[in-house]
Design an enzyme around this catalytic site. Sequence first.
Site, PDB file in Angstrom:
ATOM      1  N   GLU A  92      16.979   8.520  -6.008  1.00 17.95           N
ATOM      2  CA  GLU A  92      17.466   8.256  -7.361  1.00 17.95           C
ATOM      3  C   GLU A  92      16.957   9.291  -8.346  1.00 17.95           C
ATOM      4  O   GLU A  92      15.851   9.800  -8.218  1.00 17.95           O
ATOM      5  CB  GLU A  92      16.891   6.914  -7.845  1.00 17.95           C
ATOM      6  CG  GLU A  92      17.530   5.739  -7.201  1.00 17.95           C
ATOM      7  CD  GLU A  92      16.974   4.440  -7.778  1.00 17.95           C
ATOM      8  OE1 GLU A  92      16.762   3.527  -6.993  1.00 17.95           O
ATOM      9  OE2 GLU A  92      16.747   4.372  -9.000  1.00 17.95           O
ATOM     10  N   CYS A 105      14.432  12.087 -14.988  1.00 11.13           N
ATOM     11  CA  CYS A 105      13.382  11.529 -14.146  1.00 11.13           C
ATOM     12  C   CYS A 105      13.742  11.825 -12.689  1.00 11.13           C
ATOM     13  O   CYS A 105      14.777  11.395 -12.201  1.00 11.13           O
ATOM     14  CB  CYS A 105      13.299  10.025 -14.402  1.00 11.13           C
ATOM     15  SG  CYS A 105      12.042   9.214 -13.436  1.00 11.13           S
ATOM     16  N   CYS A 112       8.196   5.292  -0.929  1.00 12.24           N
ATOM     17  CA  CYS A 112       6.842   5.543  -1.439  1.00 12.24           C
ATOM     18  C   CYS A 112       5.864   4.616  -0.737  1.00 12.24           C
ATOM     19  O   CYS A 112       6.179   3.465  -0.466  1.00 12.24           O
ATOM     20  CB  CYS A 112       6.802   5.294  -2.945  1.00 12.24           C
ATOM     21  SG  CYS A 112       5.188   5.630  -3.701  1.00 12.24           S
ATOM     22  N   CYS A 116       2.348  -0.100  -5.135  1.00 11.80           N
ATOM     23  CA  CYS A 116       2.032  -0.768  -6.408  1.00 11.80           C
ATOM     24  C   CYS A 116       2.785  -2.104  -6.479  1.00 11.80           C
ATOM     25  O   CYS A 116       3.972  -2.183  -6.136  1.00 11.80           O
ATOM     26  CB  CYS A 116       2.405   0.113  -7.591  1.00 11.80           C
ATOM     27  SG  CYS A 116       1.453   1.648  -7.618  1.00 11.80           S
ATOM     28  N   CYS A 119       6.264  -2.462  -8.505  1.00  8.89           N
ATOM     29  CA  CYS A 119       7.238  -1.357  -8.464  1.00  8.89           C
ATOM     30  C   CYS A 119       8.326  -1.571  -7.423  1.00  8.89           C
ATOM     31  O   CYS A 119       8.042  -1.951  -6.287  1.00  8.89           O
ATOM     32  CB  CYS A 119       6.491  -0.057  -8.177  1.00  8.89           C
ATOM     33  SG  CYS A 119       7.574   1.370  -8.090  1.00  8.89           S
ATOM     34  N   CYS A 336      12.730   2.086 -11.627  1.00  2.45           N
ATOM     35  CA  CYS A 336      12.671   3.066 -10.549  1.00  2.45           C
ATOM     36  C   CYS A 336      12.904   2.374  -9.224  1.00  2.45           C
ATOM     37  O   CYS A 336      12.268   1.377  -8.919  1.00  2.45           O
ATOM     38  CB  CYS A 336      11.293   3.703 -10.470  1.00  2.45           C
ATOM     39  SG  CYS A 336      10.687   4.306 -12.015  1.00  2.45           S
TER      40      CYS A 336
HETATM   41  N1  SAH Z   1       3.817   7.640  -8.277  1.00  7.92           N
HETATM   42  C1  SAH Z   1       3.827   8.154  -9.601  1.00  7.92           C
HETATM   43  C2  SAH Z   1       5.220   8.415 -10.149  1.00  7.92           C
HETATM   44  C3  SAH Z   1       6.285   7.388  -9.884  1.00  7.92           C
HETATM   45  S1  SAH Z   1       6.164   5.864 -10.781  1.00  7.92           S
HETATM   46  C4  SAH Z   1       3.041   7.262 -10.534  1.00  7.92           C
HETATM   47  O1  SAH Z   1       2.541   6.232 -10.071  1.00  7.92           O
HETATM   48  O2  SAH Z   1       2.831   7.602 -11.679  1.00  7.92           O
HETATM   49  C5  SAH Z   1       6.542   6.289 -12.443  1.00  7.92           C
HETATM   50  C6  SAH Z   1       6.065   5.296 -13.462  1.00  7.92           C
HETATM   51  O3  SAH Z   1       6.892   4.112 -13.483  1.00  7.92           O
HETATM   52  C7  SAH Z   1       4.644   4.816 -13.195  1.00  7.92           C
HETATM   53  O4  SAH Z   1       3.894   4.779 -14.375  1.00  7.92           O
HETATM   54  C8  SAH Z   1       4.917   3.434 -12.650  1.00  7.92           C
HETATM   55  O5  SAH Z   1       3.766   2.663 -12.740  1.00  7.92           O
HETATM   56  C9  SAH Z   1       6.075   2.975 -13.514  1.00  7.92           C
HETATM   57  N2  SAH Z   1       6.759   1.773 -13.023  1.00  7.92           N
HETATM   58  C10 SAH Z   1       6.872   1.357 -11.757  1.00  7.92           C
HETATM   59  N3  SAH Z   1       7.526   0.179 -11.692  1.00  7.92           N
HETATM   60  C11 SAH Z   1       7.839  -0.161 -12.955  1.00  7.92           C
HETATM   61  C12 SAH Z   1       8.517  -1.265 -13.541  1.00  7.92           C
HETATM   62  N4  SAH Z   1       9.005  -2.263 -12.806  1.00  7.92           N
HETATM   63  N5  SAH Z   1       8.651  -1.281 -14.885  1.00  7.92           N
HETATM   64  C13 SAH Z   1       8.175  -0.240 -15.636  1.00  7.92           C
HETATM   65  N6  SAH Z   1       7.540   0.820 -15.138  1.00  7.92           N
HETATM   66  C14 SAH Z   1       7.363   0.864 -13.815  1.00  7.92           C
END
Ligand code: SAH
Length: 348
Positions: A92, A105, A112, A116, A119, A336
Site C-alpha cells: 500500500e 506514505c 511487518c 504492534c 496496527c 496502514c
Molecule cells: N514501522 C514504522 C513505520 C510504519 S508505522 C514505525 O513503527 O514507525 C507508521 C506509523 O503509523 C507509526 O507511528 C504507527 O505506530 C502508526 N500506526 C499504526 N497503526 C495505527 C493506527 N491504527 N492508527 C493510527 N496510527 C497507526
Amino acid sequence: MAARNIYGLTPESLSTFLKEQQLPAFRLTQIYDWLYRKNVTSFSEMTNLSKDLREQLEKEFYFALPKESVIQHSKDGTIKALLELEDGAKVEAALMPYDYGNALCVSSEVGCNMGCAFCASGLLKRERDLTAAEMVGQVLFFNQLLNERGEHVTHVVVMGTGEPFANYDNVLDFLKIINSEYGLAMGARHLTVSTCGLIDGIKRYAREGFQFNLAISLHAPNDELRKRLMPIAYRYSLKELIEAAREYVEVSHRRITFEYLMIKDLNDSLESADELADLLKGLLCYVNLIPFNPVSEKPFERSPRNRVFRFRDRLNMRGIKCTIRKEFGQDIDAACGQLRAKDKEQGK
Ligand code: SAH
C-alpha cells in the site's frame, strides 16, 4: 550477473557502473534525466545515448514499475493505492494532500514483523523486504497520477507497512535516488523515515550526513505501557531509546519527531502527558499526536477529541512542542495495512 531494475540504481551505483564500463560520467545525468524527468520507460527512447550504450544498458538493466491493483479516492483528496509488484506481492501507498504539498506514505516491506498491538499492517507477517526500486516505483506511480493535474509528490514519509530500519540499506538507497539533484530532486528535509525504535538504525542514520528527517513511534511514556503496545519495547528500554535519540540530535543537529498514538484510557491521561514531558525534557524534538485509527481486529478505541487537546496543551505548557496530526481518508481504508489485509481476506 542477473539484470537489475534500473529504478533501484543510486547515482553512486550508476556512476560505478559507468566507470567500470569506461563510459563518461555525464551519462549519469543523462540517464537520470530520462528516467525521472522525461519519464521514459525504455532505453530505446533515450535518444541522446549512443546505440552501443543503449544496447549495453539493455543487457544489464530492465524497467519494472508497480501496477495498480486497487485504488481508493477519498472526498478529502487522499488517494490510497494497493500496488502489485513484479512477483505478485502487494503493497500500500497513500497520498495525503496537505496545504504545504502532496505527502506520500510509502511502504518499506511486504508485511511487518514488529507486531504492534494496534496496527493493521502487522496482521500480515513480513514476507520480504522491498527493494529500493519498488519504493521508487511507489513515488513514480503517484507522480504519474498527479501529473494529470500538473502536480507531483512533494514529500515522502516512510510510514507505510514495514519497519524501514529492518530494511535499512534499501531504504537509504531509495532516499538517495529520490533526493538526487539529477532526478526527482526531492529535498532531504521533505523526506522522513519513521521507526518503531530500532536503535542500531537510529545511530547509523544519525551519521549518514544527509538532512533527512527522523520520526520515532513512541506511543507510551513508560516501559510497562509500551510493552503492552509494542513488542520492540522488550528488546530496547525507553532509556536506551531516548539515549539513542539524544545521540541522533547531537550528531546530526536535527530535531526528532516523536509519534504518539492517542488511545482511549490507555495512554491519554494528564499523568501520561507529564510522564512524557519528563522523558523528553531537554531533547530537541517535537511530539506529533496521532488520533488512533480504529482497526476492527483490535480492541483499542480512539481518544475523544477533548482529551487529545488536553494532552497537547499539557505538553505545550511543559515546554514540549506538540501538534495533532491531521487526519485523512476517513471514508476509505485509511489505517496502514487495512487495504492490503482486506484484499488478502477477499482473495482467500
Ligand atoms: N514501522 C514504522 C513505520 C510504519 S508505522 C514505525 O513503527 O514507525 C507508521 C506509523 O503509523 C507509526 O507511528 C504507527 O505506530 C502508526 N500506526 C499504526 N497503526 C495505527 C493506527 N491504527 N492508527 C493510527 N496510527 C497507526
